[in-house]
Each structure stands twice: as C-alpha cells, then as structure tokens.
Write a protein that holds these residues in place. Structure first.
Motif, short mmCIF file in Angstrom:
data_model
loop_
_atom_site.label_atom_id
_atom_site.label_comp_id
_atom_site.label_asym_id
_atom_site.label_seq_id
_atom_site.Cartn_x
_atom_site.Cartn_y
_atom_site.Cartn_z
N PRO A 4 0.84 -1.20 0.00
CA PRO A 4 0.00 0.00 0.00
C PRO A 4 0.87 1.25 0.00
O PRO A 4 1.95 1.26 0.59
CB PRO A 4 -0.80 -0.12 1.30
N ALA A 5 0.40 2.28 -0.67
CA ALA A 5 1.19 3.51 -0.84
C ALA A 5 1.64 4.11 0.49
O ALA A 5 2.76 4.58 0.60
CB ALA A 5 0.39 4.53 -1.64
N SER A 6 0.79 4.08 1.49
CA SER A 6 1.16 4.70 2.77
C SER A 6 2.33 3.98 3.43
O SER A 6 3.20 4.61 4.03
CB SER A 6 -0.04 4.75 3.72
N ILE A 7 2.39 2.66 3.29
CA ILE A 7 3.51 1.90 3.85
C ILE A 7 4.78 2.25 3.10
O ILE A 7 5.82 2.51 3.70
CB ILE A 7 3.23 0.38 3.80
N SER A 8 4.72 2.28 1.77
CA SER A 8 5.88 2.63 0.95
C SER A 8 6.37 4.03 1.30
O SER A 8 7.57 4.26 1.43
CB SER A 8 5.53 2.57 -0.54
N THR A 9 5.45 4.97 1.44
CA THR A 9 5.81 6.34 1.76
C THR A 9 6.46 6.43 3.13
O THR A 9 7.46 7.13 3.31
CB THR A 9 4.56 7.24 1.70
N SER A 10 5.93 5.68 4.09
CA SER A 10 6.48 5.68 5.44
C SER A 10 7.90 5.10 5.46
O SER A 10 8.80 5.66 6.07
CB SER A 10 5.56 4.87 6.36
N ILE A 11 8.10 3.99 4.77
CA ILE A 11 9.41 3.36 4.71
C ILE A 11 10.39 4.30 4.01
O ILE A 11 11.50 4.54 4.49
CB ILE A 11 9.34 2.00 3.97
N ALA A 12 9.97 4.86 2.88
CA ALA A 12 10.83 5.78 2.13
C ALA A 12 11.18 6.99 2.98
O ALA A 12 12.31 7.48 2.94
CB ALA A 12 10.13 6.22 0.84
N GLY A 13 10.23 7.48 3.75
CA GLY A 13 10.47 8.64 4.60
C GLY A 13 11.54 8.39 5.63
O GLY A 13 12.40 9.24 5.88
N ARG A 14 11.51 7.19 6.23
CA ARG A 14 12.52 6.85 7.24
C ARG A 14 13.91 6.77 6.61
O ARG A 14 14.89 7.30 7.15
CB ARG A 14 12.16 5.54 7.94
N TYR A 15 14.01 6.09 5.48
CA TYR A 15 15.31 5.99 4.79
C TYR A 15 15.77 7.39 4.34
O TYR A 15 16.94 7.74 4.50
CB TYR A 15 15.22 5.08 3.56
N ALA A 16 14.85 8.17 3.79
CA ALA A 16 15.22 9.50 3.27
C ALA A 16 15.75 10.40 4.38
O ALA A 16 16.76 11.09 4.19
CB ALA A 16 14.01 10.15 2.60
N THR A 17 15.08 10.39 5.52
CA THR A 17 15.52 11.22 6.64
C THR A 17 16.93 10.81 7.08
O THR A 17 17.80 11.66 7.29
CB THR A 17 14.54 11.09 7.82
N ALA A 18 17.16 9.50 7.19
CA ALA A 18 18.47 9.01 7.61
C ALA A 18 19.55 9.38 6.59
O ALA A 18 20.62 9.87 6.95
CB ALA A 18 18.42 7.50 7.80
N VAL A 19 19.27 9.16 5.31
CA VAL A 19 20.25 9.46 4.26
C VAL A 19 20.56 10.95 4.24
O VAL A 19 21.73 11.35 4.15
CB VAL A 19 19.74 9.00 2.87
N TYR A 20 19.54 11.78 4.36
CA TYR A 20 19.76 13.23 4.33
C TYR A 20 20.63 13.65 5.51
O TYR A 20 21.56 14.44 5.35
CB TYR A 20 18.45 14.02 4.32
N GLU A 21 20.32 13.16 6.70
CA GLU A 21 21.10 13.52 7.89
C GLU A 21 22.57 13.11 7.74
O GLU A 21 23.47 13.87 8.09
CB GLU A 21 20.49 12.90 9.15
N ILE A 22 22.81 11.91 7.21
CA ILE A 22 24.18 11.44 7.00
C ILE A 22 24.89 12.34 5.99
O ILE A 22 26.03 12.77 6.21
CB ILE A 22 24.19 9.97 6.51
N ALA A 23 24.21 12.65 4.87
CA ALA A 23 24.81 13.50 3.83
C ALA A 23 25.08 14.91 4.36
O ALA A 23 26.12 15.51 4.08
CB ALA A 23 23.89 13.56 2.61
N LYS A 24 24.15 15.43 5.16
CA LYS A 24 24.31 16.77 5.72
C LYS A 24 25.48 16.81 6.70
O LYS A 24 26.32 17.72 6.64
CB LYS A 24 23.01 17.19 6.42
N ASP A 25 25.57 15.81 7.57
CA ASP A 25 26.66 15.75 8.54
C ASP A 25 28.02 15.63 7.85
O ASP A 25 29.01 16.18 8.32
CB ASP A 25 26.48 14.57 9.51
N ALA A 26 28.05 14.90 6.71
CA ALA A 26 29.30 14.71 5.98
C ALA A 26 29.54 15.84 4.96
O ALA A 26 30.53 15.81 4.23
CB ALA A 26 29.28 13.36 5.28
N ASN A 27 28.61 16.79 4.90
CA ASN A 27 28.70 17.91 3.97
C ASN A 27 28.78 17.45 2.51
O ASN A 27 29.59 17.96 1.73
CB ASN A 27 29.91 18.81 4.34
N VAL A 28 27.94 16.46 2.15
CA VAL A 28 27.94 15.92 0.78
C VAL A 28 26.53 15.96 0.16
O VAL A 28 26.18 15.10 -0.65
CB VAL A 28 28.51 14.48 0.73
#
Length: 186
Positions: A4-28
């Motif tokens: 279901p779309a809401s599950i996909s969106t929720s999973i994607a949101g968790r990964y996206a937040t983590a990836v963004y935080e890692i990229a931001k911390d590493a300045n990349v």
C-alpha cells in the motif's frame, strides 16, 4: 504485489531522513543531489532496473549484487550505495522511487525551494518558463523549480501544482466544466 502507498511512503520517509542527515553531517548534499538525478534517470529509462527493484523473483543476494554493480557503474556516493545495499538486504528496494522524491523534497525544503509540477499542452518556451517561475516565486515567496510535462490532451493552457494547491487553466478543464453546466441546463 505492491505494498500500500502509505507503507511505501512511510518506509521511504525513514530511509530518506536518515540518508539526508548522513549527507548533511558529511557535507555531501551536492553529491547526494547528483546521485538522485542519476537514480531518477535510471528509473525512468531502464525497464530492467524497475523490474529489479519491484520483482519478487530476485533473491536478496541477487538484488544486492545487482545494486552494488549498478551503484559502482553509476559512480554513486558511498552513502547512497550503502543505503541501496541495506534496502536490498531488507527487501525494501521497491520504495526507491518514493525515496528519490522524498529526498528531493527534503533537500528543496532545506534550501527554501519548492517544486511546481506544470503540465502544458505544448512544451513551454524559455520565456514562458521564466515568467511562470517568476510569478510562482512571487506567490509562494520561495525559489521555484519547474517540473514540466507535456499532455496534448489539454488542448491549451496549463495545470500547475504547488504543494497541495492546483490551478487548472487547461481548455480541456474548461470544456468539461461547460459540458457539466450544459447537462444541468438540459
């Protein structure tokens, strides 16, 4: 079967937040944006890539090996390559399209930008795009990036979506509206 779309969106949101935080911390974050462009293009251009991330016939190991090879060939950053490997291991590659769009939204928000989805009957000229961008910037107060598509069935005019707002000035919409009025009168 797709989730279901809401599950996909929720999973994607968790990964996206983590990836963004890692990229931001590493300045990349710039490298992350380049990776997102490459992944968006690959998803749009390659039926094999779309099949790999959606098909249940591939094992975790097969998906992992294929994703690792693709990440190396596409020269993706370690952050994105490692995330894709983790997603393959967890059988979560099916959320990759949502991950790409969610990460784009996070980055745009951080930059104070907004994306407007514009559908027109004919491709917009540079002048038309510039005028529309300027007008949308004035109304939203943010830097606007246009994501344009062409749909000849509109006949003329535009459909502009910014966030939850939609403006439909297409001739097709006006004709549909007129047709509804005519039904009520008749």
């Amino acid at each position: 079967m797709s989730e279901p779309a809401s599950i996909s969106t929720s999973i994607a949101g968790r990964y996206a937040t983590a990836v963004y935080e890692i990229a931001k911390d590493a300045n990349v974050v710039k490298a992350l944006e380049a990776d997102l462009d490459a992944l968006r293009d690959a998803l749009a251009d390659s039926a094999d890539f779309r099949a790999l991330i959606h098909s249940p016939i591939y094992s975790r190991e097969e998906q992992g090996a294929a994703i690792a090879a693709l990440a190396a060939k596409m020269k993706l950053s370690d952050t994105v390559a490692n995330t894709l490997a983790l997603m393959a291991q967890n059988r979560r590659l099916f959320v990759l399209p949502q991950l790409v769009s969610t990460l784009r939204e996070i980055i745009a928000t951080e930059k104070g930008e907004v994306t407007a989805d514009v559908t027109s009957a004919k491709a917009l000229t540079k002048t038309q795009s510039d005028k529309l961008t300027k007008s949308l910037k004035a109304s939203t107060g943010k830097t606007v990036t246009l994501n344009t598509t062409v749909d000849e069935s509109l006949i003329g005019g535009l459909i502009v979506k910014v966030g939850s707002r939609m403006i439909d000035t297409s001739i097709r919409a006006k004709l549909n509206s007129l047709q509804n009025v005519m039904k009520e009168v008749g």
